[in-house]
Scaffold this motif. Sequence first.
Motif, mmCIF file in Angstrom:
data_model
loop_
_atom_site.group_PDB
_atom_site.id
_atom_site.type_symbol
_atom_site.label_atom_id
_atom_site.label_comp_id
_atom_site.label_asym_id
_atom_site.label_seq_id
_atom_site.Cartn_x
_atom_site.Cartn_y
_atom_site.Cartn_z
ATOM 1 N N ALA A 43 -36.696 1.655 8.977
ATOM 2 C CA ALA A 43 -37.497 0.487 9.334
ATOM 3 C C ALA A 43 -37.537 -0.524 8.190
ATOM 4 O O ALA A 43 -37.397 -1.737 8.397
ATOM 5 C CB ALA A 43 -38.907 0.920 9.711
ATOM 6 N N ALA A 90 -38.211 -4.070 9.748
ATOM 7 C CA ALA A 90 -39.394 -3.879 10.594
ATOM 8 C C ALA A 90 -40.645 -4.128 9.756
ATOM 9 O O ALA A 90 -40.698 -3.794 8.570
ATOM 10 C CB ALA A 90 -39.411 -2.474 11.186
ATOM 11 N N LEU A 99 -32.641 -0.146 15.495
ATOM 12 C CA LEU A 99 -32.997 -1.200 14.544
ATOM 13 C C LEU A 99 -31.758 -1.894 13.991
ATOM 14 O O LEU A 99 -31.763 -3.114 13.772
ATOM 15 C CB LEU A 99 -33.831 -0.636 13.396
ATOM 16 C CG LEU A 99 -35.345 -0.688 13.583
ATOM 17 C CD1 LEU A 99 -35.799 0.083 14.804
ATOM 18 C CD2 LEU A 99 -36.061 -0.167 12.336
#
Length: 281
Positions: free
Chosen positions: A153, A158, A272
């Motif tokens: 992430a 993110a 992602l």
Amino acid sequence: MKRDRPTSNGSPWQRSEPGRRAPARDEEPRKPMPARNEETRLYGLNACLAAFARRPQALRKVYLTEARLPALKAVLAWCVKHRLGYRVVEEGDLDKLTASRHHEGVCFDLVREEPLALDALLQRLPAAPAPSLLLWLDGVGNPHNLGALLRSAAHFGAQGAIVPAGAGLDVSGAAARVAEGAAEVVPLARAQAADAALAALRAAGFAIAATVPRDGVSLYATALPPRLVLVFGAEGEGMSDAMIAAADLRLTIPGSGAIESLNVAASVAVVLGEWWRQRGS
């Protein structure tokens, strides 16, 4: 062989009470130390250095091997300046302190950082229509998976991970070590009620995408929304039917079919990475 380091006033730690430092005669009054259940134990070199870089004031105790003295010079200088004890110990002592052989020669006790409320996380994010990416973890509990997915992430930009308030999910020492510092980059936020949380996310311009092992649209054949909450479920049980039904989009990672699906940490990295690629980053 353990060696006790003095604090800045020259008073060594007392061996009879590990974790406490000797009272200093010339020390000014300090605020009471937090209760033990308000502290957390972190280990792993990158995890500890990242925590110290972002929140040095949370540091309470340091245990390290002699080999780690050069890498932790700035941390030890902070300890001396702020009259915090540190202790040079053997590898076996750290094995016991961390209940792990993967401590990498260092262990910190820090004041526990409480997860954010969802509203607080949303206030940190750029306003719509700017791109933004969040994770929603529905049932994920394995600390190694949590650490690995937080690392992915952070790598792919993110800006937070949302967990249900009753899930009890927390960044343990094992999760932080696997995350290699990413636990300090990607904050956790608690969602008190799923319906209200989803409504707040949509009001902030986010689409909700559930990742499912089958019967979803192909990840690589789908234009991913620039403001996106990606929902990942636990291995085995997967995410709840209610969460799948509430999603705006259901995504499946195509593969050979030799196995049903990737584990959750690998799935996070793949999805992602595709979001990042589509943004042209």
